[in-house]
Design a protein around this motif. Sequence first.
Motif, PDB file in Angstrom:
ATOM      1  N   LYS A 153      38.166  16.188  29.804  1.00 44.55           N
ATOM      2  CA  LYS A 153      38.949  16.056  28.580  1.00 44.55           C
ATOM      3  C   LYS A 153      39.532  17.399  28.150  1.00 44.55           C
ATOM      4  O   LYS A 153      40.673  17.480  27.692  1.00 44.55           O
ATOM      5  N   ASP A 165      35.082  20.318  32.031  1.00 46.21           N
ATOM      6  CA  ASP A 165      35.146  19.083  31.240  1.00 46.21           C
ATOM      7  C   ASP A 165      36.532  18.471  31.440  1.00 46.21           C
ATOM      8  O   ASP A 165      37.552  19.126  31.191  1.00 46.21           O
ATOM      9  N   THR A 212      38.039   9.073  21.237  1.00 45.81           N
ATOM     10  CA  THR A 212      39.120   8.845  22.196  1.00 45.81           C
ATOM     11  C   THR A 212      40.431   8.471  21.521  1.00 45.81           C
ATOM     12  O   THR A 212      41.494   9.024  21.835  1.00 45.81           O
ATOM     13  N   TYR A 231      33.903   7.711  29.988  1.00 48.68           N
ATOM     14  CA  TYR A 231      32.878   8.316  29.126  1.00 48.68           C
ATOM     15  C   TYR A 231      31.999   7.239  28.498  1.00 48.68           C
ATOM     16  O   TYR A 231      30.778   7.419  28.370  1.00 48.68           O
ATOM     17  N   HIS A 260      28.767   8.489  29.590  1.00 48.34           N
ATOM     18  CA  HIS A 260      28.429   9.409  28.499  1.00 48.34           C
ATOM     19  C   HIS A 260      28.433  10.863  28.951  1.00 48.34           C
ATOM     20  O   HIS A 260      27.604  11.679  28.518  1.00 48.34           O
ATOM     21  N   THR A 261      29.334  11.174  29.820  1.00 46.62           N
ATOM     22  CA  THR A 261      29.569  12.554  30.248  1.00 46.62           C
ATOM     23  C   THR A 261      31.005  12.682  30.713  1.00 46.62           C
ATOM     24  O   THR A 261      31.602  11.704  31.184  1.00 46.62           O
ATOM     25  N   ARG A 262      31.547  13.898  30.538  1.00 40.63           N
ATOM     26  CA  ARG A 262      32.901  14.160  31.020  1.00 40.63           C
ATOM     27  C   ARG A 262      32.915  15.344  31.992  1.00 40.63           C
ATOM     28  O   ARG A 262      33.982  15.831  32.359  1.00 40.63           O
TER      29      ARG A 262
END
Length: 533
Positions: free
Chosen positions: A333, A331, A274, A384, A388-390
């Motif tokens: 990000k 996603d 990040t 996240y 733990h996912t985007r």
Amino acid sequence: MKLRYLWAIFTIMEKETASALLNVLIFLPLIGIPVLWAMKDKQVKYAALFFSVIPMLLSWVLYFQYLRFSTVEAATDGMVLQTTWNWFGGHLGPEWYTRFDIKFMTGVDGISIYLVLLTTLLFPLSIWFSWSSVHEKEKQYYMLLLLLFCGVLGVFVSLDLILFYLFFELGLIPMYLLIGIWGGKNRIYAAVKFFLYTLVGSLMMLVAILYIGNLAAQDNAGIFTTDFYKLINLKIPSDIQSWLFLGFALSFAIKVPLFPLHTWLPDAHVQAPTSGSVILAGVLLKMGTYGLVRFCLPFFPQASVMFAPYLCTLGVIGIIYGAMVSMVQTDIKKLIAYSSVAHMGFIILGIFSMNPDAMSGAVLQMVNHGISTGALFLIIGMIYDRRHTREIKDFQGLAKQIPIFTLFFMIATLSSIGLPGLNGFVGEFLVLIGSFQSTFIGKSFAIISATGVIIAAIYMLWMFRRVMFGELDKQENKELTDLTRNEVLILMPLVILMFVIGFHATPFLQEIGKSSDRIVDFVVNINQQITMK
């Protein structure tokens, strides 16, 4: 009373002292590296934050000194708080050594000072955020961030081409390692792609620097020089200008990144940690646009005007392409990464419109993009770390569960799409107005670019609605916790700046305009003189 004494110190500080502090600012993060190396692992993160906060405080001292001296100094050559040291070459030494004139030459103007302030803000916030997200090889991680910090600061204050090139390259290795070691599943691929793209472009710029330095030697008693002021007054034939311009512009276009040289960016953003994404979007991309403004326009005014329609075309394509590709991303990000391609396209359009309003808007938009996109990447990193996912499909109805997070996410999203009252609107509005009035490119560029603003609102608001609203139907989302106090404090400075610039951009634009207008006038006047002949 103490504040009065502190202000007195500011007002009596000599110009030479303030100029020396500018060089201290560059190397302060570098001093922290051996200190971190000698410390225990548990204390490293506190020391890293310390060696990033001190430059931030010093940058504000320098900003006040810049405002004090800019009225007098900027009236002559545009640069304030200058220092010049003979670095390589001079009157003493062997004959071959005296044929070089390479200086450690630094200074700031209304363009670079705000990029310095942006840099010194984003690095401490990124390091502070990393406290909760980086738990492996922490010492090496923070050392690389401080090295990168030094390189970025050096880029924005260098007034010698060789010095600029060294700082420009200094940021390559730390970012490569940050992506390659602390990145995601495909981090090696993304790191190597980032490295190769940037390196190839930089080598082209190095060749151009060596050529222009030798060209300057013909007017400088055979002495090779990369002094900014000597090169800016160099009379370069138009055919040679074109090739030199391309050598510089290719390197900067890759860094921006300008369509179609953008393909490394989404991979680097998605795989980077990040903090790496925040620094990459916030300041590293600006090294490209800054280089175009600082060196390409004043060094090669004829070539800049000749290539302006082509670069504006690529910028407009990037605006539409980045927006359309963002719409189909799953996603979050990666969506923000592609949106950066569109935002940077606006900056390119503003620069090469050769219009004072568009140029001022482009420079302000460099700062605005760093603020809004930096905030978005921090926000995505916070969610996240919890889930733990985007993937957009993994979220829904989060507004009910984490309302404070929703508020910050909403403000950053609206800032990114340019809502009036927030910082993004001011820069984009000036770019569109200025490019529409430009005499060097057609009005169609501004009209087509305006559609990119509409598309951006569609994909950003659509993403926000799918993530934050709807039914809270996933058990993992029902267990989410809202932002912590530290996370709120990390985001707060960026949000405050969004409103400050959005409601009162005049002080920023006044200082930016002094420098950007000078560059535009120089380019326009040179071309008018050539046309009259």
